[in-house]
Scaffold this motif. Structure first.
Motif, PDB file in Angstrom:
ATOM      1  N   MET A  82       0.855  -1.184   0.000  1.00 14.88           N
ATOM      2  CA  MET A  82       0.000   0.000   0.000  1.00 14.88           C
ATOM      3  C   MET A  82       0.882   1.221   0.000  1.00 14.88           C
ATOM      4  SD  MET A  82      -2.998  -1.011   2.558  1.00 14.88           S
ATOM      5  CE  MET A  82      -4.172  -2.274   2.092  1.00 14.88           C
ATOM      6  N   ILE A  83       0.513   2.223  -0.793  1.00 20.13           N
ATOM      7  CA  ILE A  83       1.322   3.422  -0.912  1.00 20.13           C
ATOM      8  C   ILE A  83       0.481   4.618  -0.505  1.00 20.13           C
ATOM      9  CG2 ILE A  83       2.568   4.901  -2.501  1.00 20.13           C
ATOM     10  CD1 ILE A  83       3.305   2.386  -4.040  1.00 20.13           C
ATOM     11  N   ASP A  84       0.911   5.293   0.550  1.00 20.34           N
ATOM     12  CA  ASP A  84       0.217   6.491   1.005  1.00 20.34           C
ATOM     13  C   ASP A  84       0.807   7.687   0.260  1.00 20.34           C
ATOM     14  OD1 ASP A  84      -0.946   8.591   2.302  1.00 20.34           O
ATOM     15  OD2 ASP A  84      -0.906   7.624   4.255  1.00 20.34           O
ATOM     16  N   VAL A  85       0.038   8.215  -0.689  1.00 29.42           N
ATOM     17  CA  VAL A  85       0.543   9.260  -1.576  1.00 29.42           C
ATOM     18  C   VAL A  85       0.852  10.548  -0.809  1.00 29.42           C
ATOM     19  CG1 VAL A  85      -0.097  10.657  -3.563  1.00 29.42           C
ATOM     20  CG2 VAL A  85      -0.650   8.262  -3.525  1.00 29.42           C
ATOM     21  N   ALA A 112       5.679   5.747   3.836  1.00 28.27           N
ATOM     22  CA  ALA A 112       4.666   5.906   2.795  1.00 28.27           C
ATOM     23  C   ALA A 112       4.332   4.572   2.156  1.00 28.27           C
ATOM     24  CB  ALA A 112       5.156   6.883   1.734  1.00 28.27           C
ATOM     25  N   ARG A 113       5.252   3.616   2.247  1.00 26.84           N
ATOM     26  CA  ARG A 113       5.008   2.287   1.691  1.00 26.84           C
ATOM     27  C   ARG A 113       4.750   1.319   2.828  1.00 26.84           C
ATOM     28  NH1 ARG A 113       7.777   1.389  -3.681  1.00 26.84           N
ATOM     29  NH2 ARG A 113       8.292   3.471  -4.399  1.00 26.84           N
ATOM     30  N   ILE A 114       3.633   0.636   2.743  1.00 28.74           N
ATOM     31  CA  ILE A 114       3.260  -0.335   3.777  1.00 28.74           C
ATOM     32  C   ILE A 114       3.141  -1.684   3.094  1.00 28.74           C
ATOM     33  CG2 ILE A 114       1.597  -0.848   5.588  1.00 28.74           C
ATOM     34  CD1 ILE A 114       0.637   2.162   4.946  1.00 28.74           C
ATOM     35  N   LYS A 160     -10.162   4.115   2.671  1.00 26.86           N
ATOM     36  CA  LYS A 160     -10.457   4.101   1.234  1.00 26.86           C
ATOM     37  C   LYS A 160      -9.230   3.648   0.467  1.00 26.86           C
ATOM     38  CE  LYS A 160     -14.000   7.548   0.398  1.00 26.86           C
ATOM     39  NZ  LYS A 160     -14.251   8.853  -0.222  1.00 26.86           N
ATOM     40  N   ILE A 161      -9.444   2.767  -0.478  1.00 26.72           N
ATOM     41  CA  ILE A 161      -8.359   2.203  -1.269  1.00 26.72           C
ATOM     42  C   ILE A 161      -8.576   2.608  -2.722  1.00 26.72           C
ATOM     43  CG2 ILE A 161      -7.357   0.037  -2.079  1.00 26.72           C
ATOM     44  CD1 ILE A 161      -6.841   0.440   0.808  1.00 26.72           C
ATOM     45  N   TYR A 162      -7.517   3.053  -3.359  1.00 29.13           N
ATOM     46  CA  TYR A 162      -7.597   3.389  -4.778  1.00 29.13           C
ATOM     47  C   TYR A 162      -6.664   2.489  -5.558  1.00 29.13           C
ATOM     48  CZ  TYR A 162      -9.736   7.558  -2.883  1.00 29.13           C
ATOM     49  OH  TYR A 162     -10.544   8.409  -2.200  1.00 29.13           O
ATOM     50  N   LEU A 163      -7.058   2.176  -6.800  1.00 40.30           N
ATOM     51  CA  LEU A 163      -6.224   1.370  -7.681  1.00 40.30           C
ATOM     52  C   LEU A 163      -5.838   2.217  -8.885  1.00 40.30           C
ATOM     53  CD1 LEU A 163      -8.362  -1.883  -7.744  1.00 40.30           C
ATOM     54  CD2 LEU A 163      -6.413  -1.407  -6.300  1.00 40.30           C
ATOM     55  N   LEU A 164      -4.728   1.864  -9.526  1.00 43.84           N
ATOM     56  CA  LEU A 164      -4.370   2.518 -10.769  1.00 43.84           C
ATOM     57  C   LEU A 164      -5.053   1.778 -11.924  1.00 43.84           C
ATOM     58  CD1 LEU A 164      -0.569   3.281 -10.386  1.00 43.84           C
ATOM     59  CD2 LEU A 164      -2.508   4.740  -9.879  1.00 43.84           C
ATOM     60  N   LYS A 165      -5.739   2.522 -12.768  1.00 47.41           N
ATOM     61  CA  LYS A 165      -6.448   1.975 -13.940  1.00 47.41           C
ATOM     62  C   LYS A 165      -7.315   0.775 -13.576  1.00 47.41           C
ATOM     63  CE  LYS A 165      -2.883   3.574 -17.030  1.00 47.41           C
ATOM     64  NZ  LYS A 165      -1.865   3.265 -18.027  1.00 47.41           N
ATOM     65  N   PRO A 166      -8.249   0.927 -12.643  1.00 49.18           N
ATOM     66  CA  PRO A 166      -9.093  -0.220 -12.277  1.00 49.18           C
ATOM     67  C   PRO A 166     -10.013  -0.638 -13.418  1.00 49.18           C
ATOM     68  CG  PRO A 166      -9.907   1.776 -11.262  1.00 49.18           C
ATOM     69  CD  PRO A 166      -8.630   2.139 -11.915  1.00 49.18           C
ATOM     70  N   GLU A 167     -10.276   0.284 -14.377  1.00 46.33           N
ATOM     71  CA  GLU A 167     -11.264   0.008 -15.419  1.00 46.33           C
ATOM     72  C   GLU A 167     -10.797  -1.045 -16.418  1.00 46.33           C
ATOM     73  OE1 GLU A 167      -9.620   2.797 -14.989  1.00 46.33           O
ATOM     74  OE2 GLU A 167      -8.648   3.350 -16.859  1.00 46.33           O
ATOM     75  N   GLU A 214      -6.886  -6.306 -11.942  1.00 42.37           N
ATOM     76  CA  GLU A 214      -6.860  -6.626 -10.507  1.00 42.37           C
ATOM     77  C   GLU A 214      -5.505  -6.365  -9.871  1.00 42.37           C
ATOM     78  OE1 GLU A 214      -8.606 -10.397  -9.436  1.00 42.37           O
ATOM     79  OE2 GLU A 214      -9.597 -10.445 -11.374  1.00 42.37           O
ATOM     80  N   PRO A 215      -5.060  -5.093  -9.860  1.00 45.42           N
ATOM     81  CA  PRO A 215      -3.746  -4.807  -9.273  1.00 45.42           C
ATOM     82  C   PRO A 215      -3.695  -5.100  -7.778  1.00 45.42           C
ATOM     83  CG  PRO A 215      -4.794  -2.788 -10.091  1.00 45.42           C
ATOM     84  CD  PRO A 215      -5.707  -3.898 -10.384  1.00 45.42           C
ATOM     85  N   GLN A 216      -2.531  -5.511  -7.302  1.00 42.92           N
ATOM     86  CA  GLN A 216      -2.340  -5.821  -5.884  1.00 42.92           C
ATOM     87  C   GLN A 216      -1.481  -4.770  -5.196  1.00 42.92           C
ATOM     88  OE1 GLN A 216      -3.943  -8.804  -4.535  1.00 42.92           O
ATOM     89  NE2 GLN A 216      -4.904  -8.193  -6.446  1.00 42.92           N
ATOM     90  N   THR A 217      -1.293  -3.617  -5.844  1.00 45.09           N
ATOM     91  CA  THR A 217      -0.643  -2.493  -5.186  1.00 45.09           C
ATOM     92  C   THR A 217      -1.714  -1.439  -4.977  1.00 45.09           C
ATOM     93  OG1 THR A 217       1.455  -2.996  -6.233  1.00 45.09           O
ATOM     94  CG2 THR A 217       1.183  -0.786  -5.375  1.00 45.09           C
ATOM     95  N   PHE A 218      -1.999  -1.141  -3.716  1.00 54.29           N
ATOM     96  CA  PHE A 218      -3.107  -0.253  -3.389  1.00 54.29           C
ATOM     97  C   PHE A 218      -2.588   1.127  -3.053  1.00 54.29           C
ATOM     98  CE2 PHE A 218      -4.643  -4.486  -1.833  1.00 54.29           C
ATOM     99  CZ  PHE A 218      -5.500  -4.703  -2.886  1.00 54.29           C
ATOM    100  N   TYR A 219      -3.364   2.133  -3.388  1.00 54.29           N
ATOM    101  CA  TYR A 219      -2.980   3.513  -3.111  1.00 54.29           C
ATOM    102  C   TYR A 219      -3.929   4.118  -2.095  1.00 54.29           C
ATOM    103  CZ  TYR A 219       0.493   3.459  -6.754  1.00 54.29           C
ATOM    104  OH  TYR A 219       1.602   3.174  -7.485  1.00 54.29           O
TER     105      TYR A 219
END
Lengths: 242, 143
Positions: free
Chosen positions: A35-38, A195-197, A216-223, A227-232
């Protein structure tokens, strides 16, 4: 060579399985996610230096398993017409220090391989060099890789590239060799602001599963359904992520 | 007129056939043992970074001091260099001690997207001194 009926059917089943889904070693054991806390990223570039040192990527080349993108946005209305500038940190020189940050919105986004559970790079590999481990990590078998670059064009996140010395494709492995020794990935170890967990999502007491339940979890290009496993975390209002 | 077409067709068949032969016959087939052998190769690589917990086992005092204040989230190896070899043989690999202004400014220069840490403008904030004159890195506020 003659095949018995049993051999033919079993080999056909294996081939079909490989064609449809790639090789997936499933297990009930662990499933690692990052998980990456921006908001916490300060763009110091320690993760990039750590990653390149750990994985023997040439430090001066503009390629990296993980990199930081700095966005400088001058907001216009309507919003998609805003002026977006992107600076990329992927060597040991920090371009953010001397950059002229004159935008209304500025932020850093660390990026790396998303370890998709429906990975385009695994699907397109003609020699089946890419596979999923039981921990949910996508790996490249560098002995099998022929360097055809299909995966480089297939990856929607730009996370895979040709290694300049080994001449085969290379990508983030979540530091598989460190995980096996009970250590965390090098970028997580080196991040000064946490920032990285990183952790095991199957363990209900780990920090990542607590965050997954409560925030709240966001994904890059979820559309695109990878199914990315790196969460933002805290990516919400940051519309411009390329 | 017909010959170039036949020639190019033959060339295409040779190329594609060659590729097929390579992919399905010459290149190693997919078996679980190939993947597990690669997993062993991948897992046998030596780490470079050790992590704070390992540092704390020997350097208890300085680690306790570091943990007591604002720099508690900063890993030892960010400033002292990768030190996995140092944990195996302390004499062979010595930690770096980098007290230059540049190494502090890497995190603490004031730029707009940097919100999570305290920042200064290095042009005006005591430009002729080293940071360690006033701030001790293991306990930065104050010496």
């Amino acid at each position: 060579m003659r095949l018995t009926r049993r051999q033919f059917i079993s080999s056909a089943a294996v081939a079909g399985f490989v064609f449809l889904g790639g090789i997936r070693v499933k297990g009930e054991s662990k499933h690692y996610v990052m998980m990456i806390d921006v908001d916490k990223c300060i763009g110091c570039g320690k993760c990039v230096i750590a990653c390149k040192t750990e994985n023997e990527i040439p430090m001066d080349r503009k390629i990296s398993r993980t990199w930081i993108e700095g966005y400088n946005i001058k907001v216009r209305f309507p919003y998609p017409e805003s002026e977006v500038e992107k600076v990329v940190l992927n060597t040991d020189e920090n371009p953010f220090q001397d950059f002229e940050w004159d935008g209304d919105k500025t932020y850093f986004i660390p990026k790396l391989c998303n370890h998709c559970q429906n990975a385009p790079c695994v699907q397109v590999c003609p020699v089946f060099a890419r596979f999923y481990t039981e921990e949910g990590i996508v790996l490249v078998d560098k002995n099998a890789c022929i360097g055809c670059k299909y995966c480089v064009t297939a990856c929607p996140y730009g996370a895979t590239y040709i290694h300049p010395e080994q001449k085969v494709t290379d990508k983030c492995t979540y530091c598989y060799h460190r995980l096996r020794r009970g250590l965390k990935p090098a970028c997580v170890t080196a991040c000064p602001t946490k920032a990285r967990i990183f952790g095991d999502i199957n363990d209900p007491n780990s920090e990542v599963s607590r965050i997954l339940r409560t925030e709240k979890i966001y994904l890059l290009k979820p559309e695109i359904g990878t199914e990315p496993q790196t969460f933002y975390l805290n990516l919400g209002d940051k519309t411009f992520v390329e | 007129m017909k010959k170039p077409i036949i020639n190019s067709l033959a060339l295409a068949i040779i190329v594609i056939g060659g590729l097929m032969v390579y992919v399905f016959i010459i290149s190693p087939p997919i078996k679980a043992e190939f993947i597990s052998s690669w997993l062993q190769i991948e897992a046998s690589r030596k780490p470079e970074y050790a992590g704070n917990e390992i540092c704390a086992q020997c350097h208890e005092d300085i680690y306790a001091q570091l943990m007591s204040q604002k720099h508690s989230s900063v890993p030892c190896e960010d400033c002292h260099g990768p030190l996995y070899d140092h944990t195996l043989d302390p004499e062979k690999r010595r930690p770096i001690i980098d007290d230059s202004r540049e190494s502090c400014v890497l995190c603490h220069k004031k730029i707009p997207p940097r919100k999570a840490v305290g920042t200064i403008d290095p042009e005006t904030h005591a430009p002729e001194f080293k940071c360690i004159t006033c701030h001790e890195p293991h306990k930065p506020w104050f010496k």
